[in-house]
Design an enzyme around this catalytic site. Structure first.
Site, PDB file in Angstrom:
ATOM      1  N   GLY A  52      84.280 -47.888   0.035  1.00 27.36           N
ATOM      2  CA  GLY A  52      85.215 -48.378  -1.020  1.00 27.36           C
ATOM      3  C   GLY A  52      85.000 -50.002  -1.043  1.00 27.36           C
ATOM      4  O   GLY A  52      85.726 -50.888  -1.568  1.00 27.36           O
ATOM      5  N   GLY A  53      83.936 -50.536  -0.471  1.00 22.81           N
ATOM      6  CA  GLY A  53      83.635 -51.938  -0.663  1.00 22.81           C
ATOM      7  C   GLY A  53      83.209 -52.283  -1.867  1.00 22.81           C
ATOM      8  O   GLY A  53      83.013 -51.609  -2.781  1.00 22.81           O
ATOM      9  N   ASN A  61      75.659 -45.615  -1.737  1.00 23.39           N
ATOM     10  CA  ASN A  61      76.083 -45.030  -0.401  1.00 23.39           C
ATOM     11  C   ASN A  61      74.834 -43.828   0.059  1.00 23.39           C
ATOM     12  O   ASN A  61      74.375 -43.719   0.913  1.00 23.39           O
ATOM     13  CB  ASN A  61      77.364 -44.379  -0.347  1.00 23.39           C
ATOM     14  CG  ASN A  61      78.426 -45.344   0.168  1.00 23.39           C
ATOM     15  OD1 ASN A  61      79.365 -45.046   0.916  1.00 23.39           O
ATOM     16  ND2 ASN A  61      78.257 -46.524   0.541  1.00 23.39           N
ATOM     17  N   ASN A 120      82.604 -40.883   3.318  1.00 21.29           N
ATOM     18  CA  ASN A 120      82.453 -42.142   4.009  1.00 21.29           C
ATOM     19  C   ASN A 120      83.796 -43.297   3.829  1.00 21.29           C
ATOM     20  O   ASN A 120      83.945 -43.436   2.590  1.00 21.29           O
ATOM     21  CB  ASN A 120      81.050 -42.761   3.653  1.00 21.29           C
ATOM     22  CG  ASN A 120      80.758 -43.944   4.293  1.00 21.29           C
ATOM     23  OD1 ASN A 120      80.134 -44.812   3.578  1.00 21.29           O
ATOM     24  ND2 ASN A 120      81.113 -44.321   5.636  1.00 21.29           N
ATOM     25  N   ARG A 199      74.995 -54.865  -5.728  1.00 26.97           N
ATOM     26  CA  ARG A 199      76.191 -54.646  -5.477  1.00 26.97           C
ATOM     27  C   ARG A 199      77.052 -55.825  -6.292  1.00 26.97           C
ATOM     28  O   ARG A 199      78.153 -55.193  -6.660  1.00 26.97           O
ATOM     29  CB  ARG A 199      76.410 -54.783  -4.092  1.00 26.97           C
ATOM     30  CG  ARG A 199      75.714 -53.703  -3.066  1.00 26.97           C
ATOM     31  CD  ARG A 199      76.402 -52.429  -3.005  1.00 26.97           C
ATOM     32  NE  ARG A 199      77.538 -52.641  -2.357  1.00 26.97           N
ATOM     33  CZ  ARG A 199      78.205 -51.582  -1.543  1.00 26.97           C
ATOM     34  NH1 ARG A 199      77.491 -50.719  -1.121  1.00 26.97           N
ATOM     35  NH2 ARG A 199      79.795 -51.835  -0.925  1.00 26.97           N
ATOM     36  N   HIS A 277      78.569 -49.014  10.084  1.00 27.65           N
ATOM     37  CA  HIS A 277      79.254 -48.086   9.285  1.00 27.65           C
ATOM     38  C   HIS A 277      78.574 -47.180   8.349  1.00 27.65           C
ATOM     39  O   HIS A 277      79.126 -46.284   7.788  1.00 27.65           O
ATOM     40  CB  HIS A 277      80.095 -49.038   8.317  1.00 27.65           C
ATOM     41  CG  HIS A 277      81.578 -48.530   7.800  1.00 27.65           C
ATOM     42  ND1 HIS A 277      82.096 -47.642   8.740  1.00 27.65           N
ATOM     43  CD2 HIS A 277      81.973 -48.223   6.758  1.00 27.65           C
ATOM     44  CE1 HIS A 277      83.221 -47.194   7.936  1.00 27.65           C
ATOM     45  NE2 HIS A 277      83.177 -47.792   6.699  1.00 27.65           N
ATOM     46  N   TRP A 278      77.184 -47.533   8.315  1.00 29.13           N
ATOM     47  CA  TRP A 278      76.343 -46.658   7.376  1.00 29.13           C
ATOM     48  C   TRP A 278      75.141 -45.829   8.192  1.00 29.13           C
ATOM     49  O   TRP A 278      74.014 -46.096   7.775  1.00 29.13           O
ATOM     50  CB  TRP A 278      75.459 -47.760   6.149  1.00 29.13           C
ATOM     51  CG  TRP A 278      76.503 -48.433   5.165  1.00 29.13           C
ATOM     52  CD1 TRP A 278      77.643 -47.894   4.946  1.00 29.13           C
ATOM     53  CD2 TRP A 278      75.780 -49.306   4.324  1.00 29.13           C
ATOM     54  NE1 TRP A 278      78.100 -48.501   3.838  1.00 29.13           N
ATOM     55  CE2 TRP A 278      77.003 -49.613   3.580  1.00 29.13           C
ATOM     56  CE3 TRP A 278      74.993 -50.041   4.319  1.00 29.13           C
ATOM     57  CZ2 TRP A 278      77.127 -50.684   2.391  1.00 29.13           C
ATOM     58  CZ3 TRP A 278      74.729 -51.113   3.284  1.00 29.13           C
ATOM     59  CH2 TRP A 278      75.851 -51.301   2.490  1.00 29.13           C
TER      60      TRP A 278
END
Length: 303
Positions: A52-53, A61, A120, A199, A277-278
């Site tokens: 959710g960034g 993602n 994720n 992004r 995180h990825w």
């Protein structure tokens, strides 16, 4: 196989959209070319839900992971409500529940009865809520540093990654976005100017900032906040669940996995070293192998 017959895994070539109740959701779909032999994972489709960034989407993602999973599964990467090219309705419940109900409506529209789910971060919370409320729609569950389940036993709250997410929300700039993305990965070479620009464009597209703030506010609303504390309901989950975590995750740190691992009866945990995180990006091949092997152990039974 000749070049002209190779599967098209491009963004435009896999992009689809469908109604999900009163909104339209964007998604990307590809599937195995080879259909002979025993289907992997009971033949269930595999639905992936992104984080959710700012500027997050199904493609940002999981676009690079699509070819790996599409070899074995009918794979759908879904832009959650408020993200990517999906509609951006006002959030009128805790976001995990809000999104989960729309994803179920999408599956209804596509006449998909049952799926394996991967979520994720924010998408992990959505996947967990969907599995709790609609257990008959889910085979197995893969959760990547999931929101709502992560309880930071030893780290400060908010974590560094969440704090930088809030910084961007209050002051949307390329610099704030770069600072946020830098918390996603160990390998800072992945934080390219091109990625930041991509992004940033998505994060500041019409309706995107408002949608992100509406999503964030749903976790602070006193009527809905407790509904997002999924760790309190984890004991109810009866699905085989693979928890995956980057050892150096600065958004939902590794100690956040411990309560979920303890509470979910059929949970197992895989930790990727030198990874943030990825995991689907920093440990791409191993991540796909681990997930595919986990899902392949699923056996469909008559309900």
């Amino acid at each position: 196989m000749s070049d002209h017959s190779k599967p098209d895994y491009s963004k435009d070539g896999t992009r689809r959209s469908a109604k999900a109740g009163d909104i339209t959701l964007n998604y990307y779909e590809a599937g195995p070319e080879q259909t002979t032999g025993e289907p992997v994972g009971g033949g269930l489709p595999f639905v992936l839900l992104h984080g959710g960034g700012p500027g997050a989407s199904a493609w940002s993602n999981f676009g690079s992971a699509l070819p790996r999973f599409a070899q074995s599964f009918r794979t759908l990467l879904v832009d959650q409500p408020g993200f990517g090219q999906s509609d951006k309705p006002e959030v009128k419940a805790n976001y995990f529940r809000h999104s989960a109900e729309y994803v179920v409506k999408l599956l209804d529209e596509l006449k998909i009865d049952r799926v394996h789910l991967l979520g994720n971060s924010l998408g992990g919370g959505t996947a967990m809520r969907l599995a709790l409320e609609h257990p008959d729609r889910v085979g197995r569950l893969v959760l990547m540093g999931p929101g709502g389940l992560s309880v930071n036993l030893f780290h400060a709250d908010p974590t560094e990654g969440v704090q930088r997410l809030m910084d961007f929300s209050m002051n949307p700039s390329r610099e704030a976005l770069r600072a946020f993305i830098s918390t996603m990965v160990v390998n800072q070479a992945l934080v390219t100017d091109e990625l930041v620009e991509e992004r940033f464009a998505d994060a500041t597209a019409p309706g995107s900032l408002e949608a992100m703030r509406s999503m964030g506010a749903s976790f602070w609303n006193p009527e809905w906040a407790e509904d997002g504390m999924l760790w309190r309901e984890a004991h109810r989950l009866r699905k085989h669940t693979l928890l995956t975590w980057g050892r150096e995750d600065r958004v939902n740190p590794l100690d956040g996995a411990l309560v979920a691992l303890k509470q979910i009866p059929k949970a197992q945990l895989h930790v990727f070293p030198s990874c943030g995180h990825w995991a689907q990006i920093e440990a791409a091949d191993e991540f796909a192998e681990i997930c595919t092997a986990f899902l392949a152990r699923h056996v469909e039974r008559t309900r």
